[in-house]
Design a protein around this motif. Structure first.
Motif, PDB file in Angstrom:
ATOM      1  N   ASP A 357      37.665  41.233  45.293  1.00  0.00           N
ATOM      2  CA  ASP A 357      37.945  39.814  45.079  1.00  0.00           C
ATOM      3  C   ASP A 357      39.513  39.535  44.670  1.00  0.00           C
ATOM      4  N   THR A 360      39.338  38.050  40.561  1.00  0.00           N
ATOM      5  CA  THR A 360      38.870  38.818  39.455  1.00  0.00           C
ATOM      6  C   THR A 360      39.143  39.973  39.448  1.00  0.00           C
ATOM      7  N   ASN A 364      33.962  42.554  46.400  1.00  0.00           N
ATOM      8  CA  ASN A 364      33.547  41.127  46.754  1.00  0.00           C
ATOM      9  C   ASN A 364      32.271  40.989  47.585  1.00  0.00           C
ATOM     10  N   VAL A 412      34.726  38.689  33.845  1.00  0.00           N
ATOM     11  CA  VAL A 412      34.408  40.082  34.517  1.00  0.00           C
ATOM     12  C   VAL A 412      35.004  41.159  33.699  1.00  0.00           C
ATOM     13  N   ARG A 427      31.549  39.822  42.976  1.00  0.00           N
ATOM     14  CA  ARG A 427      31.729  38.577  43.135  1.00  0.00           C
ATOM     15  C   ARG A 427      30.840  38.130  44.206  1.00  0.00           C
ATOM     16  N   PHE A 433      27.563  36.290  40.527  1.00  0.00           N
ATOM     17  CA  PHE A 433      27.843  37.619  40.631  1.00  0.00           C
ATOM     18  C   PHE A 433      26.464  38.478  40.725  1.00  0.00           C
TER      19      PHE A 433
END
Length: 513
Positions: A357, A360, A364, A412, A427, A433
């Motif tokens: 991601d 963060t 992903n 995170v 994420r 999440f």
């Protein structure tokens, strides 16, 4: 830095030197943005290709690939692909010739003449590997350019469909011989002869293809008849003409492998002095590409067998040339392996970056969809967690979206500290999440409650701190036979059951203010 027109002029007039090549490469290496000089890069690469300066192919390949990384699909990027085709052709490395040739062909920014050349180069690469059926496919693609969209009649010969036909039928001979179709090869030579005798072709073009056709016809006869002495004599006469400078020999590019076959025929006929003479010429001429090892190998044998003292004395020199060529090929191989390993590492790094991601840094949704089935298979006692952050919208509205992004990153970074090293955090979407946990539901819920209540995560903002609350739902992998999508839906449903309780607790503590 050389100007493009200056490079082109030097190449066209025979003035492009190794010193020019080194200077251009040195100047390109110190540029911070190579994408602004793609035309210069292409021109220098073409100079390396035209003069067969193979020792400069590797550094130029690095420059081309580094440039291509920073270019989106464009005419400039297609030009870089074309440069790489020619550089790898200098090195005689068929896999990369084909790879970048196809990238150029599929780039959407091809030009007619270079595309014909690229297809022909791919044909040569496949032929060199003995993949004659594949070579035939791309030979037809090359010819289809002329068949489907004929060029105008007033175009220069070297860009014309007539030239494309001549190249097509000449290449067809080698492909047909490779396929064992000698009659098909013979018919192809007849078509070449017909074009040369009936079409309006300028003298320099006619000389070029007459010399090429003479060699191709001789190569066909090598496979048509068993009279090796006759073939050896024809080849010897042909090479004498080349050595004398007859025809357009400087514009031709020959594959050394075919000449090695003829030299081997001469060895069977014990024409040792002729072998040494021809091999010495091939070694010094600029219009030969490929491995010289077969030539040097026959030369050292010829020197040892010759009855002439002055030739026998050269045997140690030819032995050294042969060994040096083998070592050079090994160095080329090692360097190519290193180059390919470096490229593969770049691909691996790119693939890894695509799993992350961008905000963060955690995995992903795409990574979840690719990896979840394997994780569940390897950790069947584990569970899936669906997490939804509470009141992210309130953070965005109160403190701005920049702090909202920091809020997600902070969550995170700190939640990872409550997880096992085997667990994977993804994420999923926005403030949602997923956790693939190797532990069972009880252990996993214990860790989540620790992060939520016992040792809550606080987000520092505007001199204060805000409790990062979240709701979650847990589903054990073994709970029942489910598809991954169904596990996510069930965890999502349970997360909403948890959310009401969290909201009540948050408001009781006054943590949303």
């Amino acid at each position: 830095m050389f100007k493009v027109e200056e490079i082109k002029n030097k190449i066209a007039t025979g003035g492009w030197t190794r010193e020019d090549t080194q200077k251009a490469i040195d100047e390109l290496k110190i540029l911070s943005d190579l994408t602004v000089c793609t035309e210069e890069i292409y021109a220098v690469s073409y100079g390396i290709f035209s003069y067969n300066f193979r020792e400069y192919a590797y550094p130029m390949i690095e420059i081309c690939r580094e440039t291509g990384i920073h270019l989106d699909a464009s005419q400039a990027k297609a030009r870089i692909y074309l440069a790489l085709v020619r550089l790898y052709f200098c090195l005689g490395f068929p896999p990369k010739i084909v790879e970048y040739g196809l990238k150029y062909a599929n780039s959407g920014y091809t030009m007619r003449s270079p595309l014909k050349s690229v297809y022909n180069t791919i044909v040569a690469a496949f032929t060199d590997c003995g993949l004659f059926s594949e070579a035939d496919i791309y030979l037809e693609k090359m010819m289809d350019i002329s068949r489907k969209t004929p060029c105008s009649q007033d175009v220069d010969f070297w860009d014309s469909d007539i030239l494309n036909e001549l190249v097509y039928y000449d290449s067809k001979v080698y492909v047909k011989i490779g396929l064992g179709d000698i009659e098909g090869a013979r018919q192809a030579t007849q078509k070449t002869e017909e074009i040369l005798s009936t079409r309006d072709i300028p003298e320099d073009g006619r000389n070029f293809f007459l010399l090429q056709k003479e060699f191709t016809d001789m190569y066909l006869r090598l496979y048509q008849q068993e009279d090796k002495s006759l073939i050896a004599g024809e080849f010897n006469d042909y090479m004498k003409k080349m050595e004398a400078g007859e025809g357009a020999r400087d514009t031709l590019s020959f594959c050394v492998r075919y000449f090695g076959e003829f030299l081997q025929v001469m060895a069977e006929e014990e024409r040792w002095e002729d072998i040494v003479r021809i091999g010495t010429y091939i070694q010094s001429a600029k219009n030969f590409s490929g491995s010289f090892c077969p030539v040097y190998k026959v030369m050292r044998t010829a020197a040892g067998k010759s009855s002439r003292d002055e030739i026998r004395k050269q045997a140690p020199e030819f032995e050294k040339m042969y060994i040096n060529a083998l070592e050079h090929e090994m160095e080329n191989y090692d360097q190519m392996v290193r180059m390919l390993a470096k490229e593969e590492l770049r691909i691996v790094q790119l693939r890894e970056s695509l799993k992350k991601d961008t905000l963060t840094g955690c995995l992903n949704r795409n990574a979840f969809e690719k990896n979840s089935a394997r994780f569940i298979h390897n950790h069947q006692d584990g569970c899936l967690v669906f997490i939804d952050l509470d009141y992210l919208k309130l953070i965005n509205d109160s403190y701005g979206h920049e702090n909202g992004d920091r809020y997600l990153i902070h969550f995170v970074n700190h939640l990872s500290g409550f997880m096992d090293e085997r667990d994977r955090l993804y994420r999923y979407a926005g403030d949602e999440f997923l956790i693939l946990s190797a532990a069972g539901t009880e252990e996993t819920e214990k860790r989540l409650k620790n992060a939520l209540e016992t040792n809550p995560i606080y987000f520092p903002v505007n001199g204060g701190k805000h409790h990062i609350s979240f709701s979650y739902g847990i589903v054990a992998f073994r709970e029942e036979a489910r598809e991954i999508e169904e596990l996510v839906k069930e965890a999502d449903r349970r997360m909403y059951q948890c959310k009401k309780e969290n909201h009540r607790r948050i408001f009781e503590r006054g943590e949303t203010k």
